[in-house]
Every structure is written in C-alpha cells, then in structure tokens.
Write a protein that holds these residues in place. Structure first.
Motif, PDB file in Angstrom:
ATOM      1  N   ASP A  11       0.808  -1.212   0.000  1.00 59.54           N
ATOM      2  CA  ASP A  11       0.000   0.000   0.000  1.00 59.54           C
ATOM      3  C   ASP A  11       0.846   1.268   0.000  1.00 59.54           C
ATOM      4  O   ASP A  11       0.323   2.369   0.208  1.00 59.54           O
ATOM      5  CB  ASP A  11      -0.961   0.018   1.187  1.00 59.54           C
ATOM      6  N   GLY A  12       2.154   1.136  -0.239  1.00 59.46           N
ATOM      7  CA  GLY A  12       3.024   2.306  -0.367  1.00 59.46           C
ATOM      8  C   GLY A  12       3.676   2.769   0.908  1.00 59.46           C
ATOM      9  O   GLY A  12       4.546   3.634   0.876  1.00 59.46           O
ATOM     10  N   VAL A  13       3.268   2.223   2.051  1.00 62.23           N
ATOM     11  CA  VAL A  13       3.889   2.603   3.324  1.00 62.23           C
ATOM     12  C   VAL A  13       5.301   2.025   3.379  1.00 62.23           C
ATOM     13  O   VAL A  13       5.520   0.862   3.026  1.00 62.23           O
ATOM     14  CB  VAL A  13       3.063   2.086   4.515  1.00 62.23           C
ATOM     15  N   THR A  14       6.255   2.833   3.806  1.00 63.75           N
ATOM     16  CA  THR A  14       7.642   2.389   3.897  1.00 63.75           C
ATOM     17  C   THR A  14       8.138   2.512   5.333  1.00 63.75           C
ATOM     18  O   THR A  14       7.914   3.530   5.986  1.00 63.75           O
ATOM     19  CB  THR A  14       8.556   3.226   2.972  1.00 63.75           C
ATOM     20  N   ARG A  15       8.794   1.471   5.807  1.00 60.85           N
ATOM     21  CA  ARG A  15       9.462   1.519   7.096  1.00 60.85           C
ATOM     22  C   ARG A  15      10.911   1.073   6.900  1.00 60.85           C
ATOM     23  O   ARG A  15      11.194   0.216   6.073  1.00 60.85           O
ATOM     24  CB  ARG A  15       8.770   0.616   8.120  1.00 60.85           C
ATOM     25  N   PHE A  16      11.801   1.668   7.667  1.00 64.26           N
ATOM     26  CA  PHE A  16      13.219   1.361   7.561  1.00 64.26           C
ATOM     27  C   PHE A  16      13.681   0.572   8.770  1.00 64.26           C
ATOM     28  O   PHE A  16      13.263   0.844   9.905  1.00 64.26           O
ATOM     29  CB  PHE A  16      14.034   2.659   7.448  1.00 64.26           C
ATOM     30  N   ILE A  17      14.541  -0.411   8.527  1.00 60.73           N
ATOM     31  CA  ILE A  17      15.142  -1.172   9.608  1.00 60.73           C
ATOM     32  C   ILE A  17      16.652  -1.200   9.405  1.00 60.73           C
ATOM     33  O   ILE A  17      17.140  -1.029   8.284  1.00 60.73           O
ATOM     34  CB  ILE A  17      14.609  -2.620   9.675  1.00 60.73           C
ATOM     35  N   ASP A  18      17.386  -1.392  10.468  1.00 60.37           N
ATOM     36  CA  ASP A  18      18.838  -1.550  10.407  1.00 60.37           C
ATOM     37  C   ASP A  18      19.168  -2.980  10.779  1.00 60.37           C
ATOM     38  O   ASP A  18      18.890  -3.425  11.900  1.00 60.37           O
ATOM     39  CB  ASP A  18      19.530  -0.569  11.356  1.00 60.37           C
ATOM     40  N   ALA A  19      19.732  -3.704   9.813  1.00 61.15           N
ATOM     41  CA  ALA A  19      20.092  -5.100  10.039  1.00 61.15           C
ATOM     42  C   ALA A  19      21.560  -5.192  10.425  1.00 61.15           C
ATOM     43  O   ALA A  19      22.426  -4.585   9.778  1.00 61.15           O
ATOM     44  CB  ALA A  19      19.831  -5.926   8.782  1.00 61.15           C
ATOM     45  N   MET A  20      21.826  -5.953  11.456  1.00 61.61           N
ATOM     46  CA  MET A  20      23.200  -6.145  11.890  1.00 61.61           C
ATOM     47  C   MET A  20      23.916  -7.117  10.960  1.00 61.61           C
ATOM     48  O   MET A  20      23.268  -7.873  10.211  1.00 61.61           O
ATOM     49  CB  MET A  20      23.206  -6.664  13.332  1.00 61.61           C
ATOM     50  N   PRO A  21      25.252  -7.097  10.950  1.00 56.17           N
ATOM     51  CA  PRO A  21      26.002  -8.002  10.076  1.00 56.17           C
ATOM     52  C   PRO A  21      25.569  -9.455  10.293  1.00 56.17           C
ATOM     53  O   PRO A  21      25.440  -9.913  11.429  1.00 56.17           O
ATOM     54  CB  PRO A  21      27.454  -7.785  10.499  1.00 56.17           C
ATOM     55  N   GLN A  22      25.299 -10.146   9.200  1.00 52.61           N
ATOM     56  CA  GLN A  22      24.908 -11.562   9.205  1.00 52.61           C
ATOM     57  C   GLN A  22      23.521 -11.813   9.803  1.00 52.61           C
ATOM     58  O   GLN A  22      23.112 -12.974   9.971  1.00 52.61           O
ATOM     59  CB  GLN A  22      25.960 -12.409   9.936  1.00 52.61           C
ATOM     60  N   GLU A  23      22.782 -10.742  10.101  1.00 50.52           N
ATOM     61  CA  GLU A  23      21.434 -10.935  10.640  1.00 50.52           C
ATOM     62  C   GLU A  23      20.453 -11.176   9.503  1.00 50.52           C
ATOM     63  O   GLU A  23      20.474 -10.481   8.490  1.00 50.52           O
ATOM     64  CB  GLU A  23      20.999  -9.715  11.447  1.00 50.52           C
ATOM     65  N   LEU A  24      19.609 -12.180   9.640  1.00 52.14           N
ATOM     66  CA  LEU A  24      18.573 -12.416   8.652  1.00 52.14           C
ATOM     67  C   LEU A  24      17.615 -11.226   8.616  1.00 52.14           C
ATOM     68  O   LEU A  24      17.269 -10.668   9.667  1.00 52.14           O
ATOM     69  CB  LEU A  24      17.797 -13.689   8.983  1.00 52.14           C
ATOM     70  N   VAL A  25      17.189 -10.852   7.418  1.00 50.01           N
ATOM     71  CA  VAL A  25      16.309  -9.691   7.280  1.00 50.01           C
ATOM     72  C   VAL A  25      15.016  -9.901   8.069  1.00 50.01           C
ATOM     73  O   VAL A  25      14.525  -8.985   8.732  1.00 50.01           O
ATOM     74  CB  VAL A  25      16.013  -9.412   5.795  1.00 50.01           C
ATOM     75  N   ALA A  26      14.461 -11.100   8.001  1.00 46.87           N
ATOM     76  CA  ALA A  26      13.228 -11.374   8.747  1.00 46.87           C
ATOM     77  C   ALA A  26      13.446 -11.191  10.240  1.00 46.87           C
ATOM     78  O   ALA A  26      12.596 -10.628  10.937  1.00 46.87           O
ATOM     79  CB  ALA A  26      12.743 -12.789   8.454  1.00 46.87           C
ATOM     80  N   ASP A  27      14.592 -11.632  10.742  1.00 48.53           N
ATOM     81  CA  ASP A  27      14.883 -11.477  12.169  1.00 48.53           C
ATOM     82  C   ASP A  27      15.011 -10.005  12.542  1.00 48.53           C
ATOM     83  O   ASP A  27      14.538  -9.576  13.600  1.00 48.53           O
ATOM     84  CB  ASP A  27      16.171 -12.217  12.534  1.00 48.53           C
ATOM     85  N   ALA A  28      15.658  -9.217  11.663  1.00 47.22           N
ATOM     86  CA  ALA A  28      15.816  -7.783  11.927  1.00 47.22           C
ATOM     87  C   ALA A  28      14.458  -7.099  11.971  1.00 47.22           C
ATOM     88  O   ALA A  28      14.199  -6.243  12.821  1.00 47.22           O
ATOM     89  CB  ALA A  28      16.705  -7.148  10.863  1.00 47.22           C
ATOM     90  N   ALA A  29      13.569  -7.478  11.049  1.00 52.74           N
ATOM     91  CA  ALA A  29      12.235  -6.869  11.007  1.00 52.74           C
ATOM     92  C   ALA A  29      11.446  -7.215  12.272  1.00 52.74           C
ATOM     93  O   ALA A  29      10.847  -6.336  12.907  1.00 52.74           O
ATOM     94  CB  ALA A  29      11.480  -7.338   9.765  1.00 52.74           C
ATOM     95  N   TYR A  30      11.453  -8.474  12.652  1.00 54.89           N
ATOM     96  CA  TYR A  30      10.702  -8.876  13.836  1.00 54.89           C
ATOM     97  C   TYR A  30      11.307  -8.312  15.113  1.00 54.89           C
ATOM     98  O   TYR A  30      10.588  -8.005  16.071  1.00 54.89           O
ATOM     99  CB  TYR A  30      10.603 -10.401  13.899  1.00 54.89           C
ATOM    100  N   ARG A  31      12.629  -8.170  15.126  1.00 53.78           N
ATOM    101  CA  ARG A  31      13.284  -7.564  16.297  1.00 53.78           C
ATOM    102  C   ARG A  31      12.775  -6.153  16.523  1.00 53.78           C
ATOM    103  O   ARG A  31      12.675  -5.675  17.655  1.00 53.78           O
ATOM    104  CB  ARG A  31      14.804  -7.558  16.082  1.00 53.78           C
TER     105      ARG A  31
END
Length: 337
Positions: A11-31
């Motif tokens: 729907d066009g909404v954007t959120r930004f996350i910061d992923a740590m080195p070697q962190e799975l993107v899904a884990d970063a999002a849920y964190r």
C-alpha cells in the motif's frame, strides 16, 4: 556496521530497519516489531518471498517450491534466508495494515517559506529528532498548522541534517497555500506522516527517462540529489513541462545537476502558445528518440492525470514499450470551503 533496509509495503507505506552483520532480514524486522509475512523460517514455504529493488545480499538454503531459480535471478528473495551486504530496498507483497505496521508520524517545525513564482512555493521543515529516512520520490502527509487537515507532498530534496524540502503549487484559496502565503513563520509546528508511495527511484540498471509536469518536478529533484550523491553510469534525461512561463521553476537547480551528474541532460517545455520559450507544446512532443533507447529504458513520470494518460497513449501509439514504467498522478488540492 549495520545495513539500512527499506521495506516498501504493497500500500506504499515504507518503514526502515537496520540489520546487523549476518542478521537475517526477517529477524531484523521482527526484532523491531515489523510483522512481515513469514511462516516456516526454513526457506521451504515461500510465504516471505519479496523482491529486492536495489542492494546486494546473500541467500541461505531454500527449496525450489519456495522460490525458483528464475525468480532468484529476477531479484526475488526469501527474507527468512536473506542477509544484506549493503543498504537494500525490498518490495513486500502485503499491505502494511495486514502486517500490523503503523504509518509513522514525525514532529517537525517550519524553517523557511520561499515563493518561487506566482504559482509555486517551496518550503523547508526540520524534522525534530533527526533525519526522516525515505526513498527518493516518496511523499508524506503534512498536517496544515492550525487545522486537522493534511495535504500530500513529495519530498523535493534528500534529508540534510534533519531538514527536508517541498515544492507545492500556490492555489488561491487553498488551505496550505493560504497558510504558506500568509501566517507561516519559522518555528511553526507541523506533523509529517509517512513516508508513503511506490513511486521511488530504483537502482539504475538501464537508461532513465524522467518526465515531470508542473510541481510533479518535486520528486525528481530528490531523485537527482540521490544520483548526485551516488552517481550512475546510466544516462539520465528529463523533460520538464509546464503550462505557463511563470510555472517554470527550479531551472538553476536543474542546471547545477547537469553540471554535477555525469550523463544527466534536461529540456523544458511550455504549453502556452503565447510563450516565447524555445520549446512549446507538450512533453510528448519533445521526447527525443535517442532518449527512448528502443524501449530499453526505465521511465519515471509524475504529473497531473491528463499528462500521465497522454504519455501512456503516446507509448502505445508509437509502439515503444519501456522496460519499466513508474508513474504517479497528482491532483491539486481544492480551495478550502
């Protein structure tokens, strides 16, 4: 060192996350409390399949039932197996509401109001608490000071020390126009909700053609600033069309971009027959054949609905099918009741 990842929902909404080195993107999002689609976490179901619009990454193991080799080659990823190796932009095939992601609201204050002509106003605001991240080309909803109403405006710059810029049409009697032309003053409190929008600059992989109509120039100014910061080897051409001479603004800024961005060129067009401008008519009458590359081009278009439809019709008539065609229609806000 972390990698910043933009999650752009359906729907066009954007959120930004910061992923740590070697962190799975899904884990970063849920964190960070963002419930992007996921089920198995083992690369077996395909529920978390998304598309990487830009950036580099590595993928862990997965089975073909979850994602085919062709899909992987086309830039699809499984966020439960993806580790970013640079900043990335991911297109998430789900609405933010389904993922229980709230659109962020940011407090800001007015910095400067600058009339560019009788028809156009630029203004700057400072986001309190630091930079507001967004993809170049996106917009926010701006609450008009002293009211509960909002207006949608594209960013016309990339953030600099928390300051962002906007370019808007001056509409007599318009709610925001009346405020900007009258009581607006430095320090006024505003609220920005977003960023929002699927109209944003993707990683350039082929020549770019930018078509701007009126204050539809705004998102392109942010895109060009992004290209100035991170140059591309691809040629970029813009055609900027307006109705009257007075509507032609920010040309010196475009000239500065032409001097600083290798391969960037632009042309301006005025529709008014009474104009003395060197190029008169409509944007579709001034699309150089060499800028179309036989269809091997990414087209970005922002302007009023009639312009968008005219360009789409022009491509159909001429038989040119761009490799990708991103567009955003806008309608000027009506005068306040």
């Amino acid at each position: 060192m972390t990698n910043r990842i933009a999650l752009n929902f359906e729907d066009g909404v954007t959120r930004f996350i910061d992923a740590m080195p070697q962190e799975l993107v899904a884990d970063a999002a849920y964190r960070l409390g963002l419930n992007i689609p996921m089920d198995c976490r083992d690369g077996a179901c395909g529920t978390c399949k998304s598309r990487c619009e830009s950036g580099t990454y590595t993928l862990g193991s997965y089975i073909e039932d979850a994602m085919t080799e062709e899909e992987a080659e086309a830039g699809h990823v499984l966020t439960c197996q993806m580790r970013a190796t640079s900043d990335c932009v991911l297109s998430i095939p789900a609405a933010s509401s389904v993922c229980k992601v709230k659109v962020a609201t940011h407090e800001a204050e007015m910095v400067e109001v600058r009339p560019l002509s009788d028809s156009t106003i630029a203004f700057k605001v400072r986001v309190l608490g630091g930079d507001l991240p967004y993809l170049p080309g996106q917009y926010v909803n701006v609450q008009v000071p002293g009211t509960t109403q909002t207006r949608s405006y594209s960013f016309s710059s990339m953030p600099r020390d928390g300051v962002v810029e906007f370019l808007v049409r001056n509409i007599p009697g318009g709610l925001m126009s009346t405020y900007l032309s009258g009581p607006a003053a430095g320090g006024d409190a505003l609220a920005l909700t977003g960023p929002i929008g699927a109209f944003y600059l993707r990683e350039p992989k082929r020549p770019l053609l930018m078509l701007a109509g009126g204050t539809g120039l705004a998102p392109f100014l942010a895109m060009l600033e992004a290209l100035e910061r991170n140059p591309t080897s691809q040629p970029v051409h813009m055609v900027y069309g307006v109705t009257r001479d007075v509507d032609l603004v920010e040309v010196p800024r475009l000239e500065a971009f032409a001097a600083s961005i290798p391969g960037f060129t632009f042309a301006t067009v005025v529709a008014d027959e009474a104009s003395t401008h060197e190029r008169k008519g409509y944007v579709t009458q001034h699309l150089p054949k060499e800028a179309l590359f036989g269809g091997d081009v990414d087209v970005y278009l922002c302007g009023p609905p009639p312009m968008v439809e005219a360009v789409r019709s022009h491509f159909e008539t001429t038989g040119v099918t761009p490799a990708s065609f991103h567009f955003e229609k806008f309608n000027p806000s009506q005068p306040a009741a």
